[in-house]
Design a protein around this motif. Structure first.
Motif, mmCIF file in Angstrom:
data_model
loop_
_atom_site.group_PDB
_atom_site.id
_atom_site.type_symbol
_atom_site.label_atom_id
_atom_site.label_comp_id
_atom_site.label_asym_id
_atom_site.label_seq_id
_atom_site.Cartn_x
_atom_site.Cartn_y
_atom_site.Cartn_z
ATOM 1 N N PHE A 91 0.830 -1.192 0.000
ATOM 2 C CA PHE A 91 0.000 0.000 0.000
ATOM 3 C C PHE A 91 0.876 1.257 0.000
ATOM 4 N N THR A 92 1.880 1.249 0.890
ATOM 5 C CA THR A 92 2.774 2.408 0.995
ATOM 6 C C THR A 92 3.517 2.658 -0.312
ATOM 7 N N CYS A 93 4.035 1.558 -0.931
ATOM 8 C CA CYS A 93 4.760 1.723 -2.203
ATOM 9 C C CYS A 93 3.855 2.368 -3.240
ATOM 10 N N ALA A 94 2.639 1.819 -3.386
ATOM 11 C CA ALA A 94 1.740 2.342 -4.404
ATOM 12 C C ALA A 94 1.425 3.802 -4.142
ATOM 13 N N LEU A 95 1.176 4.146 -2.867
ATOM 14 C CA LEU A 95 0.854 5.535 -2.534
ATOM 15 C C LEU A 95 2.033 6.464 -2.795
ATOM 16 N N THR A 96 3.229 5.996 -2.435
ATOM 17 C CA THR A 96 4.406 6.845 -2.629
ATOM 18 C C THR A 96 4.647 7.081 -4.114
ATOM 19 N N VAL A 97 4.528 5.997 -4.909
ATOM 20 C CA VAL A 97 4.740 6.146 -6.351
ATOM 21 C C VAL A 97 3.713 7.109 -6.941
ATOM 22 N N LEU A 98 2.446 6.911 -6.583
ATOM 23 C CA LEU A 98 1.405 7.789 -7.106
ATOM 24 C C LEU A 98 1.645 9.228 -6.667
ATOM 25 N N GLY A 99 2.018 9.398 -5.376
ATOM 26 C CA GLY A 99 2.300 10.739 -4.867
ATOM 27 C C GLY A 99 3.466 11.362 -5.610
ATOM 28 N N LEU A 100 4.493 10.541 -5.872
ATOM 29 C CA LEU A 100 5.694 11.041 -6.543
ATOM 30 C C LEU A 100 5.354 11.487 -7.965
ATOM 31 N N VAL A 101 4.610 10.637 -8.671
ATOM 32 C CA VAL A 101 4.237 10.977 -10.049
ATOM 33 C C VAL A 101 3.443 12.280 -10.082
ATOM 34 N N ARG A 102 2.462 12.376 -9.169
ATOM 35 C CA ARG A 102 1.631 13.580 -9.165
ATOM 36 C C ARG A 102 2.441 14.811 -8.779
ATOM 37 N N GLU A 103 3.396 14.627 -7.852
ATOM 38 C CA GLU A 103 4.199 15.759 -7.420
ATOM 39 C C GLU A 103 5.136 16.224 -8.531
ATOM 40 N N ILE A 104 5.780 15.235 -9.210
ATOM 41 C CA ILE A 104 6.710 15.603 -10.283
ATOM 42 C C ILE A 104 5.958 16.334 -11.398
ATOM 43 N N LEU A 105 4.837 15.741 -11.843
ATOM 44 C CA LEU A 105 4.096 16.347 -12.949
ATOM 45 C C LEU A 105 3.396 17.629 -12.512
ATOM 46 N N GLY A 106 2.847 17.594 -11.293
ATOM 47 C CA GLY A 106 1.989 18.690 -10.866
ATOM 48 C C GLY A 106 2.714 19.900 -10.328
ATOM 49 N N SER A 107 3.788 19.666 -9.544
ATOM 50 C CA SER A 107 4.439 20.856 -9.002
ATOM 51 C C SER A 107 5.932 20.890 -9.291
ATOM 52 N N SER A 118 8.386 18.952 -8.408
ATOM 53 C CA SER A 118 9.324 18.659 -7.335
ATOM 54 C C SER A 118 9.197 17.189 -6.964
ATOM 55 N N ALA A 119 10.213 16.686 -6.229
ATOM 56 C CA ALA A 119 10.154 15.305 -5.780
ATOM 57 C C ALA A 119 10.512 15.272 -4.304
ATOM 58 N N PHE A 120 9.690 14.666 -3.476
ATOM 59 C CA PHE A 120 9.865 14.635 -2.027
ATOM 60 C C PHE A 120 10.128 16.038 -1.469
ATOM 61 N N GLY A 121 9.447 17.032 -2.036
ATOM 62 C CA GLY A 121 9.585 18.383 -1.521
ATOM 63 C C GLY A 121 10.761 19.176 -2.090
ATOM 64 N N HIS A 122 11.631 18.510 -2.913
ATOM 65 C CA HIS A 122 12.746 19.247 -3.504
ATOM 66 C C HIS A 122 12.376 19.694 -4.900
ATOM 67 N N LYS A 123 12.346 20.984 -5.089
ATOM 68 C CA LYS A 123 11.914 21.507 -6.375
ATOM 69 C C LYS A 123 13.044 21.396 -7.389
ATOM 70 N N PHE A 124 12.745 20.889 -8.582
ATOM 71 C CA PHE A 124 13.793 20.869 -9.600
ATOM 72 C C PHE A 124 13.387 21.598 -10.863
ATOM 73 N N ILE A 125 12.163 22.082 -10.913
ATOM 74 C CA ILE A 125 11.773 22.908 -12.060
ATOM 75 C C ILE A 125 11.280 24.231 -11.501
ATOM 76 N N ASP A 126 11.733 25.323 -12.086
ATOM 77 C CA ASP A 126 11.194 26.605 -11.657
ATOM 78 C C ASP A 126 9.805 26.779 -12.224
ATOM 79 N N GLY A 127 8.961 27.441 -11.473
ATOM 80 C CA GLY A 127 7.617 27.707 -11.984
ATOM 81 C C GLY A 127 6.682 26.547 -11.731
ATOM 82 N N ASP A 128 5.531 26.597 -12.383
ATOM 83 C CA ASP A 128 4.485 25.623 -12.099
ATOM 84 C C ASP A 128 4.616 24.373 -12.935
ATOM 85 N N GLY A 129 4.034 23.291 -12.437
ATOM 86 C CA GLY A 129 3.961 22.063 -13.212
ATOM 87 C C GLY A 129 2.628 22.014 -13.933
ATOM 88 N N ILE A 130 2.239 20.806 -14.311
ATOM 89 C CA ILE A 130 0.926 20.636 -14.938
ATOM 90 C C ILE A 130 -0.073 20.542 -13.801
#
Lengths: 199, 195, 196
Positions: free
Chosen positions: B137-153, B155-167
């Motif tokens: 359960f944790t793996c699936a949630l983390t992966v889904l959270g990671l994907v949404r975070e990378i695409l959406g904002s 960043s990954a685990f709170g570390h931003k790597f793109i300036d500005g907004d995501g999708i």
């Protein structure tokens, strides 16, 4: 006026399924056909309405006076479990065909997070509905609970209609079943986002 | 079944979210970022292990007809305990997860495992099953959270790597459904390839 | 395997389980009660520390309330070397996109906004949540402003605040909350001048 705001907010703006993600399991499980979706929504509406009524009173006249609000989760789930059992017995008597159709999902209403979710939201969250934020009274709670349940039913039936159409269309192999349903739900949720900011 | 396979089956073969499709509500509701998904997953894992072990201990003494209500009360008690502990020692995570913590009670995985596994197996195996399912359960949630975070904002685990907004749509409600759909498709492909 | 069910053992079983659950919960509740309070105080303290100049008192223990338009507002005074250096005011607005928005606004003694900090909000992730310093610099433009002379409202409404792109409502609510805090600040000053 205030009640109208509550209704619009609960049915459309903060739709419990599509924007708050409560009660997704039966949403994906029984939404293959419009008929079952209607039955399931009916059962959920009824249970949400009745259980919110009882949990609200239980909280106000027993848990709060005794200072044991921390027992909320435990107490509420017991009330809900008992109610669901009751609905099941009644349904078995008066509509065996509906009972058959809802199958294993009926006992699962107990574990439908929408039911416990609404019960908990009602007693813990402050609402403003255009005015000062305050805890809801019994009348407001009931309007909120019933309209939330209607919003649940609305989303569920709309979704079931779309899934019936999907059956007929050509879907890539690996998307068949749940994945395409999820994509559809995503699009439906996008549509519902149009309502945000309305109240 | 070996002890190891009890743990590992929850991660891939019987992954609670991607295969059994249980507990979709917190999956969609809490995964706006990888950290939130992971926090939710771990809280659920704690409840799963505790309730599985306890239920396997008492299952023999409970009359059949009140089995489900008894299990639910036990689960609700453990959830409230986890809730208190999070409130006390991880207040900011508790604030973000909000309502979804008490709602672990009605997470189908917890009751499902109690009924399907813990009531028929010994304490150790039940604990391991809870651990395996929880990790899946944790793996699936983390992966889904990671994907949404990378695409959406961006960043990954709170570390931003793109300036500005995501999708943006991916951090909002619709993105949750769509991201989960695609992860499921990829997971199914991957699973059918290895078997 | 599970036992035969009869009325007596079912009732007994449910009773024992409910009783044990309540007992266990009460114990855990008592144990975690203090840490939970501590955590809440720590959260308030950290917001206070952000929004007012350096202090050497304990603002959360010296909290008082002022009445603004029939509403009680929490005020945390910051004192250094026996002199008040500022006030942290907990203020909210109902005009947010997602409902209530609560922020902590710090004023220095001269009435200028020292700093702000978001306590809780329900704005849209990725849009309105940029009121939070962690997400964007929107709230920084308030620092150093004096609401007595500056017009705290978004440029669209003729004010001096650059609204967050695509989140005018959230930006307006933030301004509203700041103005509510300023109303409380004026009330404090009024009471002070009466006492002198």
């Amino acid at each position: 006026m205030e009640y109208i705001i509550i209704i619009i907010s609960a049915v459309f703006v903060n739709n419990i399924l599509l924007s708050q993600f409560l009660g997704i399991c039966p949403f994906l499980g029984v939404s293959n056909k419009v008929n079952t979706a209607v039955g399931m929504s009916g059962a959920v509406c009824f249970v949400i309405g009745v259980s919110t009524f009882f949990t609200y009173l239980l909280n106000k006249y027993l848990l709060v006076p005794l200072g044991i609000e921390f027992m909320q989760t435990v107490a509420f789930i017991v009330v809900i479990a008992a109610l669901v059992q009751m609905v099941e017995i009644i349904l078995k008597k008066i509509s065996p065909s509906l009972y058959q159709a809802l199958g294993i999902y009926l006992p699962l209403i107990t574990t439908n997070c929408a039911v416990l979710g609404v019960a908990l939201i009602v007693v813990t969250k402050e609402f403003s509905f255009g005015g000062e934020p305050h805890m809801m009274n019994l009348a407001e709670s009931m309007v909120y609970a019933v309209s939330t349940a209607l919003g649940y039913g609305l989303a569920m039936i709309l979704f079931a209609g779309m899934r019936e159409q999907l059956e007929l269309s050509d879907v890539p192999e690996s998307f068949k079943g749940i994945p395409i349903a999820l994509v559809t739900a995503g699009i439906l949720a996008t549509a519902f986002m149009g309502f945000s900011g309305l109240v | 079944m070996s002890k190891l396979s009890i743990v590992t089956k929850g991660i891939i073969k019987e992954n609670p979210i991607l295969v059994l499709l249980l507990g979709t509500c917190p999956t969609l509701g809490t995964t706006t970022s990888a950290i939130n998904g992971m926090g939710m997953g771990l809280a659920t894992t704690a409840v799963l292990i505790l309730s599985n072990m306890f239920i396997s201990m008492i299952a023999g003494y409970i009359p059949a007809k009140v089995r489900i209500p008894s299990y639910i009360v036990v689960i609700a008690a453990f959830v409230t305990i986890v809730q208190f502990i999070m409130q006390a020692y991880m207040p900011s995570l508790y604030a973000t997860l909000g309502l979804f913590i008490p709602l672990i009670v009605v997470n189908c995985i917890v009751l499902g495992r109690a009924e399907a596994f813990a009531s028929k197996n010994n304490v150790l195996d039940s604990g391991l099953d809870g651990l395996g399912m929880g990790l899946g359960f944790t793996c699936a949630l983390t992966v889904l959270g990671l994907v949404r975070e990378i695409l959406g904002s961006g960043s990954a685990f709170g570390h931003k790597f793109i300036d500005g907004d995501g999708i943006l749509i991916f951090v909002l409600a619709p993105g949750a459904f769509i991201a989960l759909a695609y992860i499921m498709v990829l997971f199914n492909k991957f699973k059918s390839k290895i078997s | 395997m599970a036992k035969e069910s009869n009325f007596k053992n079912m009732t007994l079983c449910m009773f024992v389980i409910c009783f044990a659950a309540s007992a266990l919960l009460s114990v855990v509740y008592v144990i975690t009660k203090d840490p939970i309070e501590q955590a809440n105080i720590a959260k308030t303290n950290s917001s206070i520390a952000i929004v007012v100049p350096e202090f050497d008192n304990r603002p959360s223990e010296e909290m008082f309330t002022v009445n603004v338009a029939g509403k009680e507002v929490n005020v945390y005074p910051a004192v250094k070397d026996g002199k008040t250096v500022g006030y942290a005011i907990e203020s909210s607005s109902n005009k947010g996109f997602g409902g209530k928005m609560t922020i902590m606004v710090g004023f220095s003694e001269d009435g200028k906004i020292y700093n702000t900090s978001v306590i809780s909000h329900a704005e849209t992730p990725g849009l309105g949540d940029k009121i939070d310093k962690k997400k964007s610099g929107f709230s920084l433009q308030f620092n150093g402003m004096d609401p007595a002379t500056a017009d705290i409202s978004v440029k669209k409404d003729g004010g001096e605040i650059d609204a967050i792109t695509a989140s005018t409502i959230s930006s307006r609510a933030f301004c509203d909350a700041v103005l509510n805090a300023y109303a409380a600040f004026k009330e404090i000053k009024k009471e002070e001048s009466c006492n002198e």
